[in-house]
Design a protein around this motif. Structure first.
Motif, short mmCIF file in Angstrom:
data_model
loop_
_atom_site.label_atom_id
_atom_site.label_comp_id
_atom_site.label_asym_id
_atom_site.label_seq_id
_atom_site.Cartn_x
_atom_site.Cartn_y
_atom_site.Cartn_z
N UNK A 28 0.64 4.93 2.22
CA UNK A 28 1.55 4.62 1.23
C UNK A 28 2.21 5.93 0.72
N UNK A 29 1.40 6.85 0.33
CA UNK A 29 1.93 8.00 -0.24
C UNK A 29 2.86 8.78 0.60
N UNK A 50 6.09 7.01 0.84
CA UNK A 50 6.75 7.05 -0.19
C UNK A 50 7.53 8.61 -0.34
N UNK A 67 0.32 -0.51 5.99
CA UNK A 67 0.72 -0.21 4.58
C UNK A 67 -0.46 -0.15 3.68
N UNK A 68 -1.65 -0.76 4.24
CA UNK A 68 -2.89 -1.11 3.34
C UNK A 68 -3.78 0.44 3.31
N UNK A 69 -3.10 1.30 3.28
CA UNK A 69 -3.97 2.53 2.80
C UNK A 69 -3.25 3.59 2.07
N UNK A 70 -3.89 4.07 1.37
CA UNK A 70 -3.34 4.92 0.12
C UNK A 70 -2.62 6.21 0.80
N UNK A 111 1.46 -5.18 10.61
CA UNK A 111 2.30 -4.30 9.90
C UNK A 111 1.84 -4.36 8.50
N UNK A 112 1.44 -4.97 7.70
CA UNK A 112 0.93 -4.90 6.56
C UNK A 112 -0.51 -3.99 6.41
N UNK A 113 -1.18 -4.01 7.72
CA UNK A 113 -2.25 -3.38 7.77
C UNK A 113 -2.14 -1.95 7.57
#
Lengths: 120, 120
Positions: A48-49, A52, A42-45, A38-40
């Motif tokens: 994430x953008x 958001x 989230x681990x990309x800009x 899961x965190x992987x």
DNA sequence: TGAACACTTGAACAATTGTTCATATGTTAT
DNA sequence: ATAACATATGAACAATTGTTCAAGTGTTCA
């Protein structure tokens, strides 16, 4: 990556009691694996953008591409990753596909992360 | 990965108003980058396990290696990543180096992640 | 029907990642 | 000093990742 199946600790076990206690309290292997997966995501800009942005409002692929200034193809690929992680969902309206968040916790996770970043 | 510096949206801008509104509310580029970098650190099973273990108690490198059944070298490399991300700290006691969590939010972030995983 | 548009997908590629191996550093005890 | 031990580090490697490009769907409208 590279994984041998004869993994073994190559040094003396110093605190066997501590190791055993911690081991007994660890969640299942699979749970921790899923958590990392899961965190992987989230681990990309770019992702994430996207998340958001979608937290603000639903958007179509083309708009996201314009917002982030990346190709529509790249966005599409990333949306697929996000959808597989059940973080976004989509609806079709004619030719246009609108994406939106499929999880209320996303912003909360981000906020926790921001707390860490902000402290120095 | 591969980044061209003439990134551009290759399709018609459909909802310019939406894009502009979202864009004005987006955090700074750098903030989102840092956020992704943080989550990237959480995006590996070995590191997740280490953090989970250290949340329970401080441990030396050798014990962590024994607990996770990986080489001491691999653990050491990962601890460096975690330390650079200011997630763990260490203290030396003779030959032994003890690592512990350097952030109280780690477990909170994990718990938020678990909530997402658990729902289906 | 067919052109136009929004999006998806697969292959290809460079960049990055995590582990291993070998070697180096630092500390203790003899 | 030297040996023994705990840990750190650098190079090397395969695996994975994110983007691009080109070609594929699927939908609308003339």
């Amino acid at each position: 990556m590279k994984h041998s199946n004869i993994d073994r600790c190559d040094c003396t076990l110093i605190h066997e009691d501590v190791v055993n206690k911690v081991k007994s309290n660890m969640p299942e292997e699979e749970t921790l694996y899923d958590l990392a997966e899961l965190f992987k995501v989230f681990g990309d800009t770019t992702r994430v953008k996207i998340l958001w942005a979608l937290d603000e409002t639903e958007m179509c692929v083309c708009d996201i591409a314009a917002l982030l200034n990346v190709t529509q193809s790249a966005v599409s690929h990333q949306l697929r990753v996000l959808k597989q992680a059940r973080l976004v969902k989509n609806r079709r309206a004619g030719k246009v596909v609108y994406y939106s968040l499929d999880d209320e916790h996303v912003k909360e996770i981000f906020n926790q992360g921001l707390v860490h970043i902000k402290e120095d």
